[in-house]
Design a protein around this motif. Structure first.
Motif, PDB file in Angstrom:
ATOM      1  N   SER A   1       7.340   2.114  -4.315  1.00  0.00           N
ATOM      2  CA  SER A   1       5.976   1.583  -4.232  1.00  0.00           C
ATOM      3  C   SER A   1       5.781   0.336  -5.094  1.00  0.00           C
ATOM      4  CB  SER A   1       4.963   2.652  -4.635  1.00  0.00           C
ATOM      5  OG  SER A   1       5.243   3.145  -5.934  1.00  0.00           O
TER       6      SER A   1
ATOM      7  N   GLY B   1       8.555   1.174   0.456  1.00  0.00           N
ATOM      8  CA  GLY B   1       8.727   2.122   1.544  1.00  0.00           C
ATOM      9  C   GLY B   1      10.170   2.485   1.818  1.00  0.00           C
TER      10      GLY B   1
ATOM     11  N   ARG C   1       5.886  13.212   8.715  1.00  0.00           N
ATOM     12  CA  ARG C   1       4.882  12.164   8.813  1.00  0.00           C
ATOM     13  C   ARG C   1       5.124  11.149   7.698  1.00  0.00           C
ATOM     14  NH1 ARG C   1      -1.256  13.992   8.977  1.00  0.00           N
ATOM     15  NH2 ARG C   1      -0.443  14.803  10.968  1.00  0.00           N
TER      16      ARG C   1
ATOM     17  N   ASN D   1       3.501   7.536   6.059  1.00  0.00           N
ATOM     18  CA  ASN D   1       2.299   6.706   6.081  1.00  0.00           C
ATOM     19  C   ASN D   1       2.631   5.274   6.506  1.00  0.00           C
ATOM     20  OD1 ASN D   1       3.551   5.677   3.823  1.00  0.00           O
ATOM     21  ND2 ASN D   1       1.831   5.983   2.437  1.00  0.00           N
ATOM     22  N   GLU D   2       1.622   4.457   6.641  1.00  0.00           N
ATOM     23  CA  GLU D   2       1.802   3.118   7.192  1.00  0.00           C
ATOM     24  C   GLU D   2       2.708   2.242   6.335  1.00  0.00           C
ATOM     25  OE1 GLU D   2      -2.016   1.414   7.800  1.00  0.00           O
ATOM     26  OE2 GLU D   2      -2.579   2.803   9.405  1.00  0.00           O
ATOM     27  N   THR D   3       2.647   2.384   5.045  1.00  0.00           N
ATOM     28  CA  THR D   3       3.479   1.567   4.160  1.00  0.00           C
ATOM     29  C   THR D   3       4.863   2.152   3.937  1.00  0.00           C
ATOM     30  OG1 THR D   3       2.590   2.687   2.199  1.00  0.00           O
ATOM     31  CG2 THR D   3       1.461   0.687   2.952  1.00  0.00           C
ATOM     32  N   GLY D   4       5.092   3.388   4.378  1.00  0.00           N
ATOM     33  CA  GLY D   4       6.388   4.035   4.202  1.00  0.00           C
ATOM     34  C   GLY D   4       6.644   4.556   2.811  1.00  0.00           C
ATOM     35  N   THR D   5       5.615   4.621   1.978  1.00  0.00           N
ATOM     36  CA  THR D   5       5.788   5.068   0.592  1.00  0.00           C
ATOM     37  C   THR D   5       5.499   6.555   0.409  1.00  0.00           C
ATOM     38  OG1 THR D   5       3.494   4.424   0.100  1.00  0.00           O
ATOM     39  CG2 THR D   5       5.221   2.787  -0.312  1.00  0.00           C
TER      40      THR D   5
END
Length: 286
Positions: free
Chosen positions: A31, A37, A59, A61-65
């Motif tokens: 991060s 990510g 799942r 998240n959008e940032t891959g973090t």
């Protein structure tokens, strides 16, 4: 749900989650870095695990973090999967070997990509060392077949891992490392001169024979269909002790690296691992 932070133990967290059946959450994956990510090979690993399991959910998240991983049932079976070219296939093989005994069906997995990378061990180490240890645990059916060798940057390699399921794991106890009694190795090259491997082997023999007479390095020169998409050469060396303990090192040559330099680097790394005297780039005792 168990919670973890960072990506340093990404494979281990996913592997233990599958084996224990406990869901996990991994936060703060790079991060604070410029490119936050998951990396490409980590996303590929998630896709591969999804192919081998049933009923799991993941799942990102959008940032891959942040990754939420709910493990499913390990099914196994026949799978043909392209792992890309970002890392060596051994990155994916190691967790698969741990999962294979606990699957519902026999593992027969063909992976495509880079067989000899710069960041992880090569498939030769997995075949000759990791699989050997697995057989001592009772996985006598475990086999790794190297169909094609692929070097960076284009890869083109292919390996097939097969293993039956296992009801019980055989316990083992290793306390005494023993004494090294022989050294084996594999010198391989693709789309290069046939004289490359003999030069590597001669230099390695010249150094190792000062310590042990029982040294043998296999010569594997590939061309045509089985040679992958990029040229390259590598050396894998592994020792066997009197108590069946094995130590392995391998190196893949960077572009423009001479065969003699590759042999010296790999051999010196092995001797350093065994806490034996080191040699310089000319094969002289330091």
């Amino acid at each position: 749900m168990l919670k973890f932070t960072g990506s340093s133990e990404f494979r281990q967290v996913l592997l233990l989650s599958l084996l224990s059946g406990k869901p996990v959450t991994i936060d703060d994956v790079r991060s604070l870095e410029d490119d936050p990510g998951l990396l490409d090979h980590e996303v590929t690993l998630l896709k591969l695990l999804d192919e081998l399991t049933n009923g799991g959910k993941m799942r990102v998240n959008e940032t891959g973090t942040r990754v939420n991983f709910h493990p499913g049932v390990i099914i196994g079976g026949e799978v043909d999967f392209d792992c890309g070219t970002s890392v060596s296939l051994s990155y994916f093989l190691e967790p698969l070997i741990c999962l294979a005994p606990f699957a519902k069906k026999k593992f027969s997995i063909t992976l495509h990509g880079v067989t000899h990378g710069f960041d992880y061990i090569s498939v030769d180490t997995v075949k000759h060392v990791t699989i050997s240890y697995c057989k001592r645990l009772g996985l006598h059916s475990a086999e790794l077949t190297i169909s094609k060798r692929g070097y960076p940057p284009l890869g083109g390699g292919s390996v097939t891992f097969t293993c039956n399921t296992l009801k019980t794991i055989k316990p083992i106890q290793w306390i005494d490392p023993g004494k090294v009694w022989r050294i084996r190795g594999v010198a391989s090259c693709s789309r290069m001169s046939p004289a490359t491997n003999p030069r590597v082997i001669d230099r390695s023999h010249g150094i190792l024979n000062a310590f042990l007479p029982d040294v043998y390095i296999y010569n594997e020169h590939l061309k045509g269909f089985n040679s992958g998409k990029s040229s390259g050469h590598s050396l894998c060396l592994y020792t066997e002790s009197t108590t069946e303990v094995m130590v392995s090192v391998d190196c893949t040559a960077q572009p423009q690296t001479l065969p003699e330099d590759l042999a010296t680097e790999t051999t010196q790394l092995l001797l350093g691992t065994l806490t034996l005297p080191r040699y310089d780039t000319h094969g002289r005792l330091c």
